[in-house]
Design a protein around this motif. Sequence first.
Motif, short mmCIF file in Angstrom:
data_model
loop_
_atom_site.label_atom_id
_atom_site.label_comp_id
_atom_site.label_asym_id
_atom_site.label_seq_id
_atom_site.Cartn_x
_atom_site.Cartn_y
_atom_site.Cartn_z
N THR A 10 16.66 -8.07 -10.52
CA THR A 10 16.03 -9.01 -9.60
C THR A 10 15.83 -8.36 -8.24
N LEU A 11 16.82 -7.64 -7.77
CA LEU A 11 16.69 -6.96 -6.48
C LEU A 11 15.56 -5.92 -6.53
N ALA A 12 15.47 -5.19 -7.63
CA ALA A 12 14.42 -4.18 -7.76
C ALA A 12 13.05 -4.83 -7.79
N ARG A 13 12.92 -5.92 -8.52
CA ARG A 13 11.63 -6.62 -8.61
C ARG A 13 11.24 -7.21 -7.25
N THR A 14 12.21 -7.76 -6.55
CA THR A 14 11.95 -8.33 -5.23
C THR A 14 11.55 -7.23 -4.26
N ALA A 15 12.24 -6.10 -4.30
CA ALA A 15 11.90 -4.98 -3.43
C ALA A 15 10.49 -4.47 -3.71
N THR A 16 10.11 -4.43 -4.99
CA THR A 16 8.76 -4.00 -5.35
C THR A 16 7.72 -4.96 -4.78
N ALA A 17 7.99 -6.25 -4.87
CA ALA A 17 7.05 -7.24 -4.34
C ALA A 17 6.93 -7.12 -2.83
N PHE A 18 8.06 -6.99 -2.14
CA PHE A 18 8.00 -6.84 -0.68
C PHE A 18 7.32 -5.53 -0.29
N GLY A 54 -14.83 -2.23 -1.95
CA GLY A 54 -14.89 -0.99 -2.72
C GLY A 54 -13.55 -0.51 -3.23
N SER A 55 -13.40 0.81 -3.20
CA SER A 55 -12.20 1.42 -3.78
C SER A 55 -10.94 1.03 -3.01
N THR A 56 -11.06 0.73 -1.73
CA THR A 56 -9.89 0.32 -0.96
C THR A 56 -9.36 -1.01 -1.47
N LEU A 57 -10.27 -1.96 -1.71
CA LEU A 57 -9.86 -3.26 -2.24
C LEU A 57 -9.27 -3.10 -3.64
N THR A 58 -9.91 -2.29 -4.47
CA THR A 58 -9.41 -2.05 -5.82
C THR A 58 -7.99 -1.49 -5.78
N HIS A 59 -7.75 -0.56 -4.88
CA HIS A 59 -6.42 0.04 -4.72
C HIS A 59 -5.39 -1.03 -4.34
N HIS A 60 -5.73 -1.87 -3.37
CA HIS A 60 -4.78 -2.89 -2.92
C HIS A 60 -4.52 -3.93 -4.01
N VAL A 61 -5.55 -4.35 -4.71
CA VAL A 61 -5.39 -5.33 -5.78
C VAL A 61 -4.52 -4.74 -6.90
N LYS A 62 -4.71 -3.47 -7.19
CA LYS A 62 -3.91 -2.81 -8.23
C LYS A 62 -2.43 -2.84 -7.88
N GLN A 66 0.48 -4.79 -9.94
CA GLN A 66 1.66 -4.12 -10.47
C GLN A 66 2.94 -4.83 -10.03
N ALA A 67 2.90 -5.47 -8.86
CA ALA A 67 4.06 -6.22 -8.38
C ALA A 67 4.06 -7.65 -8.92
N GLU A 68 3.10 -7.95 -9.80
CA GLU A 68 2.95 -9.26 -10.43
C GLU A 68 2.69 -10.39 -9.43
N LEU A 69 2.02 -10.04 -8.33
CA LEU A 69 1.64 -11.04 -7.34
C LEU A 69 0.20 -11.49 -7.50
N VAL A 70 -0.61 -10.67 -8.16
CA VAL A 70 -2.02 -10.95 -8.37
C VAL A 70 -2.36 -10.67 -9.83
N GLN A 71 -3.22 -11.50 -10.38
CA GLN A 71 -3.72 -11.23 -11.74
C GLN A 71 -5.23 -11.11 -11.68
N GLN A 72 -5.76 -10.32 -12.60
CA GLN A 72 -7.20 -10.12 -12.69
C GLN A 72 -7.67 -10.52 -14.08
#
Length: 113
Positions: A10-18, A54-62, A66-72
């Motif tokens: 849980t701590l690792a997942r929370t740290a990833t999200a933050f 563009g690629s900047t948005l794609t990078h941020h969304v990715k 990966q942190a499971e905060l956004v889905q596509q």
Amino acid sequence: MEPDDLTDATLARTATAFAALGSEQRLNVLRTLVRAGPDGLSIGALGARCGVTGSTLTHHVKILAQAELVQQTRQGRSIICAAASYGEVRALSDYLLRECCADAAPEKCHDHD
């Protein structure tokens, strides 16, 4: 994430999200998606609202995905982005407040609402 579950996982997942939210642009992307509601936004609309394209948005969304905060999801020729879980977003704020005032004198504690 359960409120009282502070396992290493849980701590690792929370740290990833933050960590994923450690960029002004990514925080703005997530905020924009939360504001958009459960239907989300197309990549084009998201970029226009955030001022990131563009690629900047794609990078941020990715990174947010990966942190499971956004889905596509793909709808025809469009990619729709949405906040993955409002519960997960709330769990992040709850994580910060869970032990608020735990080590303070009772008279120093404040209202948590």
